[in-house]
Design a protein around this motif. Structure first.
Motif, PDB file in Angstrom:
ATOM      1  N   GLN A  96       0.833  -1.207   0.000  1.00  0.00           N
ATOM      2  CA  GLN A  96       0.000   0.000   0.000  1.00  0.00           C
ATOM      3  C   GLN A  96       0.866   1.255   0.000  1.00  0.00           C
ATOM      4  OE1 GLN A  96      -3.756   0.153   2.223  1.00  0.00           O
ATOM      5  NE2 GLN A  96      -3.225  -1.852   3.094  1.00  0.00           N
ATOM      6  N   GLU A  97       1.949   1.210   0.746  1.00  0.00           N
ATOM      7  CA  GLU A  97       2.855   2.359   0.792  1.00  0.00           C
ATOM      8  C   GLU A  97       3.556   2.552  -0.551  1.00  0.00           C
ATOM      9  OE1 GLU A  97       7.037   2.763   2.922  1.00  0.00           O
ATOM     10  OE2 GLU A  97       5.397   2.960   4.366  1.00  0.00           O
ATOM     11  N   ILE A  98       3.947   1.454  -1.187  1.00  0.00           N
ATOM     12  CA  ILE A  98       4.629   1.538  -2.481  1.00  0.00           C
ATOM     13  C   ILE A  98       3.681   2.061  -3.555  1.00  0.00           C
ATOM     14  CG2 ILE A  98       5.683   0.135  -4.319  1.00  0.00           C
ATOM     15  CD1 ILE A  98       6.814  -1.623  -1.997  1.00  0.00           C
ATOM     16  N   GLY A  99       2.456   1.562  -3.584  1.00  0.00           N
ATOM     17  CA  GLY A  99       1.430   2.144  -4.449  1.00  0.00           C
ATOM     18  C   GLY A  99       1.399   1.655  -5.875  1.00  0.00           C
ATOM     19  N   ALA A 100       2.087   0.559  -6.186  1.00  0.00           N
ATOM     20  CA  ALA A 100       2.072   0.037  -7.558  1.00  0.00           C
ATOM     21  C   ALA A 100       0.766  -0.708  -7.821  1.00  0.00           C
ATOM     22  CB  ALA A 100       3.256  -0.894  -7.773  1.00  0.00           C
ATOM     23  N   ASP A 101       0.453  -0.882  -9.104  1.00  0.00           N
ATOM     24  CA  ASP A 101      -0.724  -1.668  -9.481  1.00  0.00           C
ATOM     25  C   ASP A 101      -0.477  -3.151  -9.277  1.00  0.00           C
ATOM     26  OD1 ASP A 101      -2.412   0.534 -10.653  1.00  0.00           O
ATOM     27  OD2 ASP A 101      -0.634   0.717 -11.915  1.00  0.00           O
ATOM     28  N   PHE A 102       0.754  -3.590  -9.570  1.00  0.00           N
ATOM     29  CA  PHE A 102       1.118  -5.001  -9.460  1.00  0.00           C
ATOM     30  C   PHE A 102       2.469  -5.102  -8.766  1.00  0.00           C
ATOM     31  CE2 PHE A 102      -0.787  -4.251 -13.749  1.00  0.00           C
ATOM     32  CZ  PHE A 102      -2.072  -4.712 -13.458  1.00  0.00           C
ATOM     33  N   TYR A 103       2.606  -6.130  -7.925  1.00  0.00           N
ATOM     34  CA  TYR A 103       3.851  -6.329  -7.190  1.00  0.00           C
ATOM     35  C   TYR A 103       4.034  -7.829  -7.029  1.00  0.00           C
ATOM     36  CZ  TYR A 103       7.430  -5.627  -3.546  1.00  0.00           C
ATOM     37  OH  TYR A 103       8.599  -5.609  -2.819  1.00  0.00           O
TER      38      TYR A 103
END
Length: 429
Positions: A233-240
């Motif tokens: 959530q902190e990173i905020g990417a669509d996919f991880y």
């Protein structure tokens, strides 16, 4: 299910794991080898392998009952653990797959469909790091290049001096991608690059992508979980995505793919192996891709039992690994009169250490010969990276390593330097 098989032999109590217990857990490792390459294949403790064997036998004894009563519940339990570890909002955002290569295929497949279905224009752009893993580059060629997309690479020099250098080069790549009037449909960002190993400022790069109108962001974090801090959530990417068999002690092979529900893009994701669950959502599709061994995905609770025997659990392990690998890297730098490839804060549980120039490593072939010689003649397993100017050893640190592993590498290189006036013989293997 007894998820910690070590209790049968080691009579584990409530205290943190002792050196004797760690030796037992990894007693299957080949004796006499300094394993400084955990980043490549990871490691699996004996207690987790016992738990895996129990899952395998449940399937083999009564496969119908296993499929109907055990498999789905076990996979949901594993996904729920990962959801908490990476701070996802919902368990439905977490899918278990074989490895990061599979997760990459899932994400890039939907980008390829965007070109084939006419939603993207030929020449639209995907941005990726020059350091990206070789298999990811091949996937980009297969799914994006063949569909008409243009790939723009972020050129990064090595050694890396600061996060600002990475951020500046990434911004230049976005500018190049948009220069012809095309849209940037996807940015692929490594969290911890493989070779050379660098911790990338992903949070800052994801924000830049949002500010610059990049449509989707995919973080390839093959090494991340158990190796660096992860908060999706902190990173905020669509996919991880991250492997669980590299730094999280799972047996090979298992990884997770996070797809942010609020982005609305997860509905276009499908497992590349189509089976009976197609169309029911990626997590369900991936839970059954035919009759196969799912045990690596089912032992995640046993892995949690293992890591919680250490002070601070997986985060404590990660922090100590980082601290110790930096100490060992600095020891090698002092012994060899060289330098580190990155500042310590841009390293994880892996570290790039420059090798002495007197080894005369001038080609990738020389680097491979050195690696082979270290393995065959000195009992040291460590990857060697050649930049075109300087050779680096990528050292790893995991709980089974001792200081003597690094001394063994130090002494082997020192001995080779002393004999560097003799040509390096080719490997007989």
């Amino acid at each position: 299910m007894a998820s910690n098989g070590a209790s049968k032999k080691m009579k584990l109590g409530t205290e943190f794991m002792s050196e004797e217990e760690i030796e037992w857990e990894f007693g299957h490792h080949e004796a006499g080898v300094a394993r400084l390459n955990n980043g490549a294949f990871g490691c699996c403790p004996g207690s987790v392998m016992e738990a895996q064997r129990e899952w395998q036998m449940k399937n083999m004894r009564q496969p119908d009952k296993f499929y109907v009563e055990e498999l789905k519940k076990g996979l949901v339990r594993s996904r729920s653990i990962i959801k908490e570890l990476v701070n996802a909002e919902d368990v439905e955002e977490i899918t278990l797959v074989d490895n990061v290569s599979t997760a990459t295929a899932i994400v890039l497949q939907q980008v390829g469909w965007g070109f084939h279905e006419g939603r993207f224009k030929k020449g639209d752009v995907v941005v990726m790091l020059h350091y990206a893993y070789g298999a990811v580059k091949k996937s980009m060629e297969a799914y994006v290049g063949r569909a008409g997309g243009r790939v723009v690479e972020v050129r990064l020099e090595f050694p890396v001096r600061s996060e600002e250098d990475v951020i500046g080069e990434f911004r230049k790549a976005l500018e190049r991608g948009k220069s012809g009037g095309n849209r940037i449909r996807l940015a692929v960002i490594d969290h911890v690059t493989s070779m050379p190993s660098v911790v990338i400022p992903v949070k800052e790069l994801v924000k830049m992508c949002r500010d610059e109108g990049v449509e989707q962001v995919f973080v390839d974090a093959a090494h991340a979980i158990g190796c660096t801090r992860v908060d999706v959530q902190e990173i905020g990417a669509d996919f991880y995505t991250s492997n669980l068999h590299k730094w999280f002690f799972c047996p090979p092979s298992v990884a997770f793919l996070y797809a942010r529900a609020s982005s609305g893009m997860s509905r276009d994701l499908h497992h590349p192996v189509v089976s009976h669950q197609y169309g029911k959502g990626l997590a369900v599709e991936s839970s059954w891709v035919g009759n196969r061994d799912y045990s690596a995905q089912l032992v995640i609770p046993a892995v949690m039992d293992f890591v919680n025997r250490f002070d601070g659990g997986i985060e404590g392990i990660r922090k100590r690994n980082h601290e110790i690998v930096v100490q060992m890297g600095e020891m090698l730098v002092q012994a060899w009169g060289t330098h580190l490839g990155t500042p310590p804060h841009m390293t994880s549980s892996m570290l790039m250490v420059a090798l002495p120039s007197s080894l005369h490593i001038t080609t990738d072939s020389d680097a491979l010969k050195l690696r082979t010689r270290l393995r065959d003649h000195y009992g040291v397993e460590v990857p060697i990276f050649f930049t075109g100017l300087t050779a680096y050893a990528r050292i790893s640190r995991q709980v089974y390593n001792t200081v003597h592993d690094y001394y063994k590498l130090r002494d082997a290189i020192n001995q080779l330097v002393q004999h560097s006036h003799h040509p390096m013989p080719c490997s007989s293997s």
